[in-house]
Design an enzyme around this catalytic site. Sequence first.
Site, short mmCIF file in Angstrom:
data_model
loop_
_atom_site.label_atom_id
_atom_site.label_comp_id
_atom_site.label_asym_id
_atom_site.label_seq_id
_atom_site.Cartn_x
_atom_site.Cartn_y
_atom_site.Cartn_z
N LYS A 197 -0.38 4.75 4.57
CA LYS A 197 -1.26 3.81 5.27
C LYS A 197 -0.70 3.52 6.65
O LYS A 197 0.48 3.20 6.80
CB LYS A 197 -1.41 2.51 4.47
CG LYS A 197 -2.42 1.54 5.08
CD LYS A 197 -2.74 0.41 4.14
CE LYS A 197 -3.74 -0.57 4.75
NZ LYS A 197 -5.02 0.08 5.12
N HIS A 247 0.83 -1.19 0.00
CA HIS A 247 0.00 0.00 0.00
C HIS A 247 0.87 1.26 0.00
O HIS A 247 2.09 1.18 0.20
CB HIS A 247 -0.92 0.03 1.22
CG HIS A 247 -2.10 -0.88 1.11
ND1 HIS A 247 -2.04 -2.21 1.44
CD2 HIS A 247 -3.37 -0.65 0.69
CE1 HIS A 247 -3.22 -2.77 1.23
NE2 HIS A 247 -4.05 -1.85 0.79
#
Length: 237
Positions: free
Chosen positions: A131, A127
């Site tokens: 995040k 990600h």
Amino acid sequence: MRTDQQPIRIALFAPEGRMGRVIAEAASSDPNFTIDAEHGDVLVDFSSPDGLRGSIDRAISAGIPLLVGTTGLGEGHDSLIADAAKIIPVLKAANTSLGIALLDDLVERAARILGQDDWDVEIVEAHHRMKADAPSGTALHLGSAVERGRDMDAKEELGRCGTGLARETGSIGYSAVRGGTVAGDHDVLFLGPEERLILSHRAESRSIFARGALAAARFLVGKPAGLYSMRDVIDAR
């Protein structure tokens, strides 16, 4: 009171958040939906774990369904959601992508067929650099699909580092990669004797999560109180 001919009114709990803005954009380009902050048919929450109680209280007060797309939730949050689902329809989704919902089904089926004694499972996710939680909620959700397929509670092996780390039979390994602007990559690896099965999903844009959220909102309208998932959404298509 809405009729079937009217657009579904989406109320966003965190309209200025990253996903809130993407959902608003998706709704603006789809005549079947409209954004209505005050009189929504469905409340959509992609905020933060700390905001969950507020979104639940708002949905119950308005008597409307709640879609929870927030990740990083703990057992206490799950209890709040379970209690709310006794009063209103609640759909909890670690990932609102329709592709991920289908991947969840495929992972469960693969785990049922490929036994734990011969097939190890590793889940790798990537990600964007911002995040804050790891492993991702989606990775853990896919791990739960493995557990359902094998009818067992598996030990989690997280972020291995060091020595003496031979894996335990039946465990699930999780690895998290963070960097750049990656919207979300997930690989579920079934590692067997002399062969590997890899089930993968690549998110190229957050718009896929917005489209899935709108599909989930459409599904929730008119449903009785209860706890729902994205599997219910794809099963109804």
